[in-house]
Scaffold this motif. Structure first.
Motif, mmCIF file in Angstrom:
data_model
loop_
_atom_site.group_PDB
_atom_site.id
_atom_site.type_symbol
_atom_site.label_atom_id
_atom_site.label_comp_id
_atom_site.label_asym_id
_atom_site.label_seq_id
_atom_site.Cartn_x
_atom_site.Cartn_y
_atom_site.Cartn_z
ATOM 1 N N ARG A 1 8.699 -3.847 -10.307
ATOM 2 C CA ARG A 1 9.583 -4.917 -9.868
ATOM 3 C C ARG A 1 9.252 -5.360 -8.448
ATOM 4 O O ARG A 1 9.564 -6.461 -8.055
ATOM 5 C CB ARG A 1 11.030 -4.460 -9.945
ATOM 6 N N SER A 2 8.647 -4.456 -7.692
ATOM 7 C CA SER A 2 8.339 -4.776 -6.297
ATOM 8 C C SER A 2 7.214 -3.865 -5.832
ATOM 9 O O SER A 2 6.905 -2.875 -6.499
ATOM 10 C CB SER A 2 9.577 -4.536 -5.429
ATOM 11 N N PRO A 3 6.600 -4.167 -4.685
ATOM 12 C CA PRO A 3 5.566 -3.276 -4.156
ATOM 13 C C PRO A 3 6.073 -1.838 -3.967
ATOM 14 O O PRO A 3 5.308 -0.895 -4.087
ATOM 15 C CB PRO A 3 5.202 -3.916 -2.816
ATOM 16 N N GLN A 4 7.374 -1.685 -3.711
ATOM 17 C CA GLN A 4 7.913 -0.335 -3.550
ATOM 18 C C GLN A 4 7.668 0.494 -4.809
ATOM 19 O O GLN A 4 7.316 1.665 -4.741
ATOM 20 C CB GLN A 4 9.421 -0.382 -3.251
ATOM 21 N N ASP A 5 7.885 -0.134 -5.985
ATOM 22 C CA ASP A 5 7.638 0.573 -7.243
ATOM 23 C C ASP A 5 6.181 1.008 -7.326
ATOM 24 O O ASP A 5 5.876 2.119 -7.762
ATOM 25 C CB ASP A 5 7.947 -0.340 -8.445
ATOM 26 N N ALA A 6 5.281 0.106 -6.909
ATOM 27 C CA ALA A 6 3.852 0.405 -6.997
ATOM 28 C C ALA A 6 3.492 1.542 -6.046
ATOM 29 O O ALA A 6 2.806 2.494 -6.430
ATOM 30 C CB ALA A 6 3.031 -0.847 -6.672
ATOM 31 N N ILE A 7 3.973 1.456 -4.815
ATOM 32 C CA ILE A 7 3.673 2.494 -3.827
ATOM 33 C C ILE A 7 4.217 3.839 -4.306
ATOM 34 O O ILE A 7 3.549 4.868 -4.215
ATOM 35 C CB ILE A 7 4.277 2.115 -2.446
ATOM 36 N N GLY A 8 5.409 3.797 -4.892
ATOM 37 C CA GLY A 8 6.018 5.019 -5.402
ATOM 38 C C GLY A 8 5.166 5.666 -6.496
ATOM 39 O O GLY A 8 5.224 6.886 -6.699
ATOM 40 N N ARG A 9 4.393 4.874 -7.202
ATOM 41 C CA ARG A 9 3.569 5.416 -8.274
ATOM 42 C C ARG A 9 2.128 5.655 -7.785
ATOM 43 O O ARG A 9 1.221 5.877 -8.576
ATOM 44 C CB ARG A 9 3.595 4.442 -9.473
ATOM 45 N N GLY B 1 -1.761 1.482 -3.876
ATOM 46 C CA GLY B 1 -1.746 0.850 -2.560
ATOM 47 C C GLY B 1 -2.641 -0.372 -2.564
ATOM 48 O O GLY B 1 -3.496 -0.539 -3.427
ATOM 49 N N MET B 2 -2.408 -1.260 -1.607
ATOM 50 C CA MET B 2 -3.246 -2.458 -1.533
ATOM 51 C C MET B 2 -3.545 -2.780 -0.076
ATOM 52 O O MET B 2 -2.665 -2.720 0.777
ATOM 53 C CB MET B 2 -2.528 -3.642 -2.196
ATOM 54 N N ILE B 3 -4.804 -3.101 0.193
ATOM 55 C CA ILE B 3 -5.194 -3.567 1.532
ATOM 56 C C ILE B 3 -5.458 -5.058 1.396
ATOM 57 O O ILE B 3 -6.349 -5.483 0.675
ATOM 58 C CB ILE B 3 -6.482 -2.882 2.012
ATOM 59 N N VAL C 1 -6.021 4.212 6.263
ATOM 60 C CA VAL C 1 -5.321 5.465 6.587
ATOM 61 C C VAL C 1 -3.844 5.335 6.231
ATOM 62 O O VAL C 1 -3.242 6.235 5.647
ATOM 63 C CB VAL C 1 -5.484 5.814 8.085
ATOM 64 N N ARG C 2 -3.287 4.185 6.524
ATOM 65 C CA ARG C 2 -1.869 4.010 6.223
ATOM 66 C C ARG C 2 -1.613 4.106 4.716
ATOM 67 O O ARG C 2 -0.652 4.728 4.284
ATOM 68 C CB ARG C 2 -1.380 2.654 6.746
ATOM 69 N N ALA C 3 -2.502 3.459 3.951
ATOM 70 C CA ALA C 3 -2.327 3.504 2.498
ATOM 71 C C ALA C 3 -2.447 4.943 1.997
ATOM 72 O O ALA C 3 -1.663 5.409 1.165
ATOM 73 C CB ALA C 3 -3.358 2.601 1.816
ATOM 74 N N LEU C 4 -3.433 5.679 2.529
ATOM 75 C CA LEU C 4 -3.610 7.073 2.111
ATOM 76 C C LEU C 4 -2.404 7.910 2.532
ATOM 77 O O LEU C 4 -1.935 8.772 1.805
ATOM 78 C CB LEU C 4 -4.887 7.651 2.745
ATOM 79 N N TYR C 5 -1.900 7.614 3.711
ATOM 80 C CA TYR C 5 -0.738 8.322 4.238
ATOM 81 C C TYR C 5 0.452 8.153 3.295
ATOM 82 O O TYR C 5 1.213 9.080 3.045
ATOM 83 C CB TYR C 5 -0.402 7.747 5.612
ATOM 84 N N GLY D 1 0.268 7.992 0.334
ATOM 85 C CA GLY D 1 -0.024 8.707 -0.902
ATOM 86 C C GLY D 1 -0.675 7.853 -1.963
ATOM 87 O O GLY D 1 -0.452 8.047 -3.158
ATOM 88 N N ALA D 2 -1.463 6.862 -1.559
ATOM 89 C CA ALA D 2 -2.097 6.007 -2.543
ATOM 90 C C ALA D 2 -3.191 6.763 -3.294
ATOM 91 O O ALA D 2 -4.103 7.327 -2.679
ATOM 92 C CB ALA D 2 -2.691 4.782 -1.864
ATOM 93 N N ALA D 3 -3.071 6.802 -4.606
ATOM 94 C CA ALA D 3 -4.112 7.405 -5.430
ATOM 95 C C ALA D 3 -5.031 6.311 -5.946
ATOM 96 O O ALA D 3 -6.185 6.544 -6.257
ATOM 97 C CB ALA D 3 -3.487 8.165 -6.594
ATOM 98 N N LEU D 4 -4.485 5.108 -6.058
ATOM 99 C CA LEU D 4 -5.268 3.957 -6.468
ATOM 100 C C LEU D 4 -5.142 2.907 -5.374
ATOM 101 O O LEU D 4 -4.039 2.532 -4.985
ATOM 102 C CB LEU D 4 -4.755 3.408 -7.802
#
Lengths: 515, 395
Positions: free
Chosen positions: A84-92, A95-97, A165-169, A171-174
């Motif tokens: 529904r939002s980027p929050q959902d994606a980040i939670g799973r 990440g996106m640069i 680094v922020r995306a990895l921080y 917890g981005a797996a993808l």
């Protein structure tokens, strides 16, 4: 959130099936399947290739929760995912640069990373913990980042590392990377690719959006090509070639290497002698620039964005005052002369910011076509009235000659695509039969088809004996067209060489400022 | 215009119609809050504005100076100059016009009237030209300078009306300051329409507007609207003004003189407002008088003209119905006040509501036209102030 970094990839496979996205009047993504998969603990770099408007970014914005899909399913490790939002994606773990970095310039690296994250100390910032983990991440992925430096002091390449680094921080797996190399020098690209490979070997999944063929071939494991919102094919990179990918993108055979006749330069047509000019902030933008362009040659100006190329083009085109030095075109002194005088000296200019300098966006195609010559026959009569018949005939001719896709001459120019707007500017500027042509970023944001067309036209002008100064941040373009290459760094010319002598390593080093 | 284009343009007006309806909805709520039945209020306004021959004439009389100003504002805004100085330029035109008429009372009308109008135009143009030159050559914000110059003009008028221009017969009295009456030869003739027998039965009179204050200023304004339309969209001058207004940088590169065109659009704009003032003197008041308040002479036409210009899509032809509309609101408001006891200032509020909605609709149309792209993704454009598109452009 646990204190230790997740070492295992938390996503081993992601599948998008039958994705659809409709915008008013256009099907941006049409029944596209896409997947990224890890195997044996090794991740994957999956390149998403396509022209502007092919649907790459739209597809990935769906995956990042920025757009809602109109159809299709997304599965992560075989469980369906609703975004529904980027929050959902980040939670799973997605990440996106973005192409444009989302960093606050006045804050430090650590503060930027802490932004929008929950602190373990409630309302207080937990910068020490952030710092420690940033150090840990930098270490593992060779992402050199100093947590205590404010963003504005960092070069573009470093800012990109901060984003990663922020995306990895988080917890981005993808990780989705939207045209990440557009802002980097060749040397920086090599470093960046090392980081990406390290991440992949560590089990991360990466989606690499690009339209640069050689980069895609260099970095990816698999390639998916999109065209007009549809998937053309997905192939292992080992079986792909440049030519084949280009044809898949455009849908027809394309020319990548132009058939350039040997350069037979004539007299010097454009001459800059110790030219200085200020930039928009009032600091030195051009420092003692001396160069010349002869009839029938293309001189390419390479450099990382913001090293004076912009000021160079504007100063020559008479749009930026020259504080000292002299500019001569066609034998006449044109230093600080008005654009009108420049036109009379046979100068033409393809501006970098075409929507600001090149066209008037609310004017029609025809009105834009006559911008310079609106007061002259056949566009005017009696020195007062416009001659619509003459205007229409000439602009229709230009539309045919330059293959401009437009519903008509009365269409507002702003509703055309970048490539077609650029073709109209080309039609207008080349129609004046210039002796000197300044082409600044002539194909930026333009699709492959139009790029190829514009390049061919520039080479045609060269054979007609026009002196062309090509200013571009696209090295491929410089190398494909130029007879001589000039490198700019911090407003100076720090290197010049004939095209045949160009060594890409050395060129990259010069662009980065090495003498 | 092809049939398809006609229907597309019809579709394009839909947001405006909806905006107007929405504005009337909000206005109804305002009226209900004052315990006034909205339908009756609107009825009273319509009745007051168009109910009788005289009412219609008064509406047109009010619309005339608004139209002159609106034509000028259309030129200025198209040229990228936000001229808020209609009031001041109108006063400058009126002062110059009345001075000419008073200075040569023996001359025949055929000399006085054109001369007074021309000098009124010139005075307004020069007064607007001050702000234009300041913007063009010294980059002074024209919104500020024109607003300030409005104040200067009002005080200048009060000073002159209490001094050299004061009616000699009023010397020493405490009456409202005003100039002497202009000679009859200097008056703009009244406008009446002789009706053929068939129509005269229908209207119940042989000479429409025969006994009203309607004057030839209206015709002059309409002719000017047409001329200005041609100027903007059919001539090189208009092309340059619009080019500079839309995009200074591209215009500069095209060899168009930016400063000269900024100044020119302010000269034309001020000139139109100056004509409004001169026509108000020669056609209606026959002297220059004021109640001492800032809008005592202009009746706010200098500001209402801005609103009418926006409402007319910054197109001089569109300004014609827009001016009549605002003229009718002004005249109708008085009737509403008399009949329903609603303050006439309520109409000013309704005015404002309509403007907000129409400008919002403009924004909506602007956005939609951007999405309707052709041949790929439209180019990203820099943020720009919203300038209404013309109602029609020549094909």
């Amino acid at each position: 959130m646990p204190d230790t970094l997740p070492t295992q990839p938390r996503i081993s496979q992601l599948h998008m099936r039958g994705m659809m996205k409709r915008f008013p009047g256009v099907l941006a993504v049409n029944n596209v399947d896409f997947s990224v998969e890890a195997s044996n603990g090794r991740g994957e770099i999956h390149a998403l290739l396509g022209e502007n408007g092919a649907g790459k970014s739209t597809l990935m914005k769906i995956l990042y929760g920025l757009y809602r899909a109109d159809g299709g399913t997304i599965h992560v490790d075989n469980t369906p995912l609703t975004l529904r939002s980027p929050q959902d994606a980040i939670g799973r773990g997605i990440g996106m640069i973005h192409q444009h970095f989302m960093l606050v310039p006045s804050l430090t690296v650590a503060e930027n990373i802490a932004l929008g994250m929950k602190s373990t100390r409630g309302a207080l910032l937990d910068l020490d913990r952030v710092r420690a983990r940033v150090a840990e991440l930098s270490e593992r992925y060779h992402l050199k980042v100093d947590p205590d430096v404010p963003i504005w002091q960092l070069a573009v390449g470093e800012q990109q590392r901060v984003e990663i680094v922020r995306a990895l921080y988080k917890g981005a797996a993808l990780l989705i990377l939207d045209e990440p190399t557009a802002v980097l020098t060749p040397g920086e690209v090599d470093d960046f690719f090392r980081v990406l490979r390290q991440m992949r070997d560590d089990g991360h999944l990466l989606v690499f959006i690009s339209h640069k063929l050689h980069e895609v071939l260099a970095i990816s494991d698999r390639i998916t090509v999109l065209r007009d919102g549809q998937r053309v094919d997905t192939i292992p990179t080992s079986t792909a070639s440049k030519l084949m990918l280009a044809q898949m993108m455009v849908g027809r055979p394309v020319v990548l290497e132009y058939d350039r006749k040997p350069c037979a330069p004539g007299d010097v047509k454009l001459m800059l002698d110790n030219v200085n000019a200020l930039n928009d902030r009032g600091a030195a933008g051009l420092r003692d620039v001396t160069l010349f362009v002869r009839a029938g040659e293309i001189v390419g100006v390479a450099g990382v964005s913001g090293n004076g190329q912009h000021e160079l083009a504007q100063t020559i085109a008479g749009l930026r005052p020259c504080t000292s030095g002299r500019i001569r075109a066609n034998g006449q002194n044109i230093t600080n002369k008005s654009p009108r005088v420049l036109h009379r000296c046979g100068m033409a200019y393809i501006p970098e910011e075409r929507m600001i300098d090149g066209v008037i966006k609310d004017f029609s195609v025809a009105e834009n076509f006559i911008l310079h010559d609106h007061a002259r026959p056949p566009y005017a009569r009696g020195g007062l009235f416009m001659r619509f018949r003459g205007i229409r005939t000439a602009s229709q001719q230009a539309i045919r000659d330059y293959e401009i896709k437009t519903p008509g001459t009365e269409t507002p120019i702003k509703s055309l695509s970048g490539g077609n707007i650029q073709k109209l500017i080309l039609a207008r500027e080349l129609g004046r039969k210039p002796q000197v042509l300044i082409a600044a970023q002539p194909t930026r944001g333009v699709d492959i088809g139009a790029t190829e067309y514009i390049h061919q036209r520039l080479l045609e002008e060269r054979s007609k004996g026009t002196a062309i100064l090509l200013i571009s941040e696209d090295l491929d373009e410089i190398l494909a067209l130029s007879d001589r290459v000039i490198v700019m760094y911090e407003g100076r010319i720090i290197g010049e060489m004939p095209r045949e002598d160009v060594d890409i390593r050395q060129l990259g080093a010069l662009m980065a400022g090495a003498q | 215009m092809t049939l398809r284009r006609f229907f597309t343009s019809l579709l394009d007006t839909t947001p405006y119609v909806l905006a107007l309806l929405a504005a009337l909805g909000v206005a109804s709520i305002l009226l209900l809050a004052l315990n006034a039945p909205p339908l009756e209020a609107v009825g009273a306004i319509a009745q007051g504005a168009f109910g009788t021959e005289n009412a219609t004439a008064e509406t047109l009389v009010k619309a005339t100076p608004i139209l002159f100003v609106a034509i000028g504002i259309s030129v200025a805004f198209r040229g990228g100059v936000t001229n808020i100085g209609g009031e001041g330029q109108m006063i400058a035109g009126a002062l110059a016009g009345v001075t000419v008429a008073l200075a040569i009372p023996q001359a025949p009308g055929i000399v006085i009237i054109p001369l007074a109008l021309a000098v009124g135009f010139a005075a307004g143009a020069l007064y607007g030209g001050i702000a234009g030159a300041l913007k063009a050559y010294f980059n002074v914000n024209e919104i500020l300078s024109t607003i300030m110059l409005n104040q200067v003009a009002v005080q200048m008028m009060n000073f002159l009306l209490n001094g050299v221009l004061l009616d000699p017969s009023e010397l020493g009295s405490n009456a409202i300051p005003k100039t002497a009456r202009i000679v009859e030869a200097a008056e703009l003739p009244r406008l009446s329409i002789s009706l053929p027998p068939g129509l005269s039965d229908l209207f119940g009179t042989a000479e429409l507007f025969g006994r009203t204050r309607l004057h030839w200023g209206l015709v002059l304004a309409i002719v000017l609207a047409i001329v200005t339309y041609i100027l903007l969209w059919r001539t090189i001058i208009g092309y340059r003004i619009r080019a500079v207004g839309q995009n200074e940088r591209a215009s500069r590169y095209a060899g168009i003189n930016i400063q000269r065109n900024i100044l020119l659009s302010m000269l034309l704009s001020g000139g139109m407002a100056g004509l409004a003032g001169a026509v108000q003197v020669l056609g209606l008041q026959y002297r220059l008088q004021t109640d001492g308040s800032a809008t005592g002479f202009t009746g706010n036409a200098g500001f209402n003209g801005i609103v009418a210009a926006l409402f007319g899509g910054l197109n001089p032809l569109g300004a014609i119905p827009a001016s009549v509309f605002f003229g009718s609101l002004l005249v109708g408001a008085q009737k509403m006040q008399r009949e329903l006891g609603i303050p006439a200032s309520m109409v000013t509020a309704i005015n404002g509501v309509i403007v907000v909605f129409v400008v919002s609709a403009q924004y909506f149309v602007h956005r939609r036209s951007r999405r309707r792209s052709v041949g790929g993704t439209p180019e990203r454009e820099p943020a720009a102030p919203i300038v209404p598109a013309p109602l029609e452009t020549p094909s």
